[in-house]
Design an enzyme around this catalytic site. Structure first.
Site, mmCIF file in Angstrom:
data_model
loop_
_atom_site.group_PDB
_atom_site.id
_atom_site.type_symbol
_atom_site.label_atom_id
_atom_site.label_comp_id
_atom_site.label_asym_id
_atom_site.label_seq_id
_atom_site.Cartn_x
_atom_site.Cartn_y
_atom_site.Cartn_z
ATOM 1 N N LYS B 97 -5.322 8.653 11.721
ATOM 2 C CA LYS B 97 -5.014 7.303 12.696
ATOM 3 C C LYS B 97 -5.088 8.014 14.215
ATOM 4 C CE LYS B 97 -3.643 4.070 10.026
ATOM 5 N NZ LYS B 97 -4.402 3.020 9.698
ATOM 6 N N GLU B 119 1.652 -2.479 15.940
ATOM 7 C CA GLU B 119 2.571 -2.369 14.768
ATOM 8 C C GLU B 119 2.331 -1.157 13.920
ATOM 9 O OE1 GLU B 119 -0.624 -3.509 15.044
ATOM 10 O OE2 GLU B 119 -1.577 -2.538 13.257
ATOM 11 N N SER B 386 -6.339 11.248 3.792
ATOM 12 C CA SER B 386 -6.417 10.575 5.161
ATOM 13 C C SER B 386 -5.041 11.055 5.942
ATOM 14 C CB SER B 386 -6.399 9.003 5.074
ATOM 15 O OG SER B 386 -5.518 8.690 4.166
#
Lengths: 255, 408
Positions: B97, B119, B386
């Site tokens: 991210k 969010e 990830s």
């Protein structure tokens, strides 16, 4: 001449009310509609509840959640209003988000609107270009008005384009955001209303968002054909349900 | 399978459509704001100064390039294809991210915004954004479902230490969809001073494009690294798909390589009954959610359906519009992995390779294990790992510890 055209030809200071269908109780839709007509309301926006509303304030959002919990759906709404034209003569437009209508099937939806006597549709998240490309003909053939929203950020060019493709009225959202010093926002709003009025549009306009009492209603009426009251009325029926005397009192206090 | 050459197509088009998906289905209050972000992004994305700044941070702050690791123990034990891991879990903050958060934070700064909001589901995006905000000098509000705040407590604490406000979404199922609702609502109250940095390749245009562009570094690096290690391209790619940011990040560089099979893995939860899974591409139908068109899990009335998986970061009834498109043209195969299989892969990777994966990434690992078992030894599978699983350890031990001999 349809009901909407007639209304805008004959009346000024149009008092329009929004409320959520199926709220506070699932079968309050028609009684509230009837009470509004009896109280002298000129036009109603009937809200189709959706759980994923991107533009509604907390009051309307909460009413939508309650209505959905009550079991409200588009199918149920059409059942509730199937005979409304026996008792309701004011124009009625439906307002909601695109996905439930898309899921219902737009052709079916428009056909159903025509069948029960709905005059127009407000779908804030249906992009104008998408409408023009795919659905405009469908709406026009059925004689259902598609009503677009404009905000202080909408360009003159865009407003003209919307005007040229509108056959009901234009919904003038009074402010794009709710923050900022009050005095400034008020002057800013009036500048914006003046800007819109000076474009020379063929479509009538109603002002909505932030209209809650006689003073805000009257101010809005100076700059458009009328105004739309939403949250303040939803709050009222949240407390008193479809009680005719309360609704009458409310409308009288505004007009 | 139709592996059409995607490099010749401009994706998305000027209106943000990937085929019939994507676009900008937003109320007119949001439309000019989205246009402003699009224009600002288009202006800076090829600006050498911005690119240099982002590259510097990727290298010296995030720690890029993240390594590619040959998971020999895992591969040998299965006796099938060779599994390789792209170690996005080793990025600063522990997941992919940060790749788009740094980009979005720099963009916000350049646009003169004071606050960045978003969010978060598993809290990975929230932590990454809070980190980027602290670094770049922005205020930060993270909206998170109340259920996830409880489930992902360590990440919530990290966000608070980083100076972010964590705002609970208390309506509906109190998970990711509600967090998005809450963030949009807050955004509309002051779009002038805030930027909404959406957490995946979802939302109205330009987010699916912009987040993809920032994440595409994963695949660009991996392609080079893999070729250096093995002398060829991987035969198969595997990544988990919730919104789909890490998957599109890995896939983008390989979409035109027709010989590379690509697999996206969705969470099958506990069953395929409504409310027990989040297998959007498998079971959804096209619809609109949060301002874009995509496959959508929805009921007969067009309401977004409830979803559930052990991986909060995959808990979303919609999916990125480009994934929706890649499904339709059959360039990517979308498969599913259930909770049990994901937990099993979580434990296997921990015990055989010494790597604790995030529950989201465990779905990709689980599918790679299934696929590897069916393929010969000379085939290769590149998995996007990830994120790391530190955030999930308490939850896993509490719910599944006993089955793996972990008593507390």
């Amino acid at each position: 001449m349809n009901r909407l055209q007639q209304l805008f030809r004959d009346k000024k200071d149009i008092c329009s009310v929004y409320f959520t269908a199926g709220y506070p109780n699932i079968d309050d839709t028609l009684p509230v509609l009837k009470a509004l007509e009896d109280a002298g309301t000129d036009l109603v926006e009937l809200g189709m509840p959706f759980s994923d509303p991107l533009a509604d304030g907390p009051t309307i959002q909460a009413s939508s959640e309650q209505a959905l919990e009550n079991g409200m759906s588009i199918k149920r709404l059409f059942e509730q209003i199937k005979d409304m034209r026996q008792t309701i003569s004011m124009p009625v437009v439906l307002m909601g988000y695109f996905n439930p209508v898309f899921k219902y099937g737009i052709e079916n939806f428009i056909a159903k609107c025509k069948e029960v006597g709905v005059d127009g549709l407000i779908l804030p998240d249906l992009p104008f270009d998408e409408y023009r490309e795919k659905y405009l003909e469908l709406f026009e053939e059925a004689g259902i008005a598609n009503i677009f929203l404009i905000t202080p950020q909408t360009s003159d060019e865009r407003i003209k384009l919307i005007d040229a493709n509108s056959n009901g009225f234009i919904y003038v959202v009074s402010s794009a955001s709710v923050t900022g010093a009050k005095k400034e926002v008020e002057q800013g709003q009036i500048n914006y209303f003046n800007r819109v009025n000076n474009i020379g549009l063929q479509s009538p306009r109603l002002i909505g968002f932030g209209i809650s009492n006689r003073s805000t209603f009257k101010t809005a009426c100076q700059h458009a054909s009328g105004a739309i009251i939403g949250s303040a009325f939803v709050k009222l029926i949240g407390e008193h349900g479809a009680e005719g005397s309360k609704i009458e009192e409310f409308i009288k206090s505004i007009k | 399978m139709n592996k059409s050459l995607l490099a010749n197509e401009v994706m998305p088009n000027a209106e943000g459509f990937f085929g019939k998906y994507g676009g900008r289905f937003v109320p007119p209050m949001l439309e000019p704001i989205m246009q402003e972000i699009t224009e600002a992004y288009e202006k800076i994305k090829d600006d050498p100064v911005f690119k240099e700044e982002l590259y510097y941070l990727q290298k010296h702050y995030t720690g890029r390039p993240s390594p590619v690791f040959h998971a020999k123990n895992l591969s040998d034990k299965l006796g099938g294809a060779q599994i390789y891991l792209k170690r996005e879990d080793l990025n600063h903050t522990g997941a992919h991210k940060i790749n788009h958060c740094l980009g979005e934070a720099l963009l916000a700064k350049k646009m003169g915004k004071a606050k960045i909001i978003a969010e978060s589901g598993a809290g990975q995006h929230g932590v990454a954004l809070a980190t980027a905000a602290a670094l770049v000098g922005l205020e930060c509000d993270i909206h998170m479902g109340e259920v996830d705040i409880y489930k992902e407590h360590p990440n919530v604490v990290r966000m608070r230490i980083l100076g972010a406000n964590v705002i609970p979404a208390t309506h509906g199922l109190k998970t990711l969809k509600e967090a998005v609702d809450s963030a949009f609502e807050a955004y509309l109250t002051d779009p002038v001073n805030q930027l909404y940095a959406i957490g995946s390749v979802v939302g109205p245009h330009p987010f699916p494009m912009m987040v993809r562009d920032f994440q595409a570094v994963i695949g660009r690096e991996a392609k080079e690294q893999f070729q250096e290690m093995t002398g060829k391209l991987p035969d198969n790619l595997v990544a988990c798909v919730g919104g789909g940011s890490n998957a599109i990040g890995l896939f983008t560089a390989f979409l035109d390589d027709a010989d590379v099979n690509i697999y996206g893995v969705e969470p099958a939860g506990t069953s395929f009954e409504t409310g027990d899974h989040a297998a959007t591409l498998k079971l959804g139908k096209p619809g609109m959610i949060h301002g874009f068109k995509c496959y959508l899990l929805q009921n007969e009335q067009g309401e977004p359906a409830p979803v559930n998986t052990v991986a909060s970061g995959l808990d979303y009834p919609g999916v990125g519009p480009q994934h929706s498109y890649l499904k339709d043209i059959e360039r990517v195969n979308y498969e599913t992995i259930n909770d049990k299989e994901a937990i099993d892969a979580f434990m296997k990777l921990a015990r055989q390779e010494g790597i604790i994966p995030a529950l989201e990434s465990s779905h990709a690992v689980a599918y790679a294990l299934k696929l590897a078992a069916k393929l010969p030894k000379d085939q290769t599978i590149l998995v996007n790992l990830s994120g790391r699983g530190d955030k999930d350890i308490d939850y896993v031990v509490e719910k599944f510890g006993k089955e793996y001999g972990i008593e507390e």
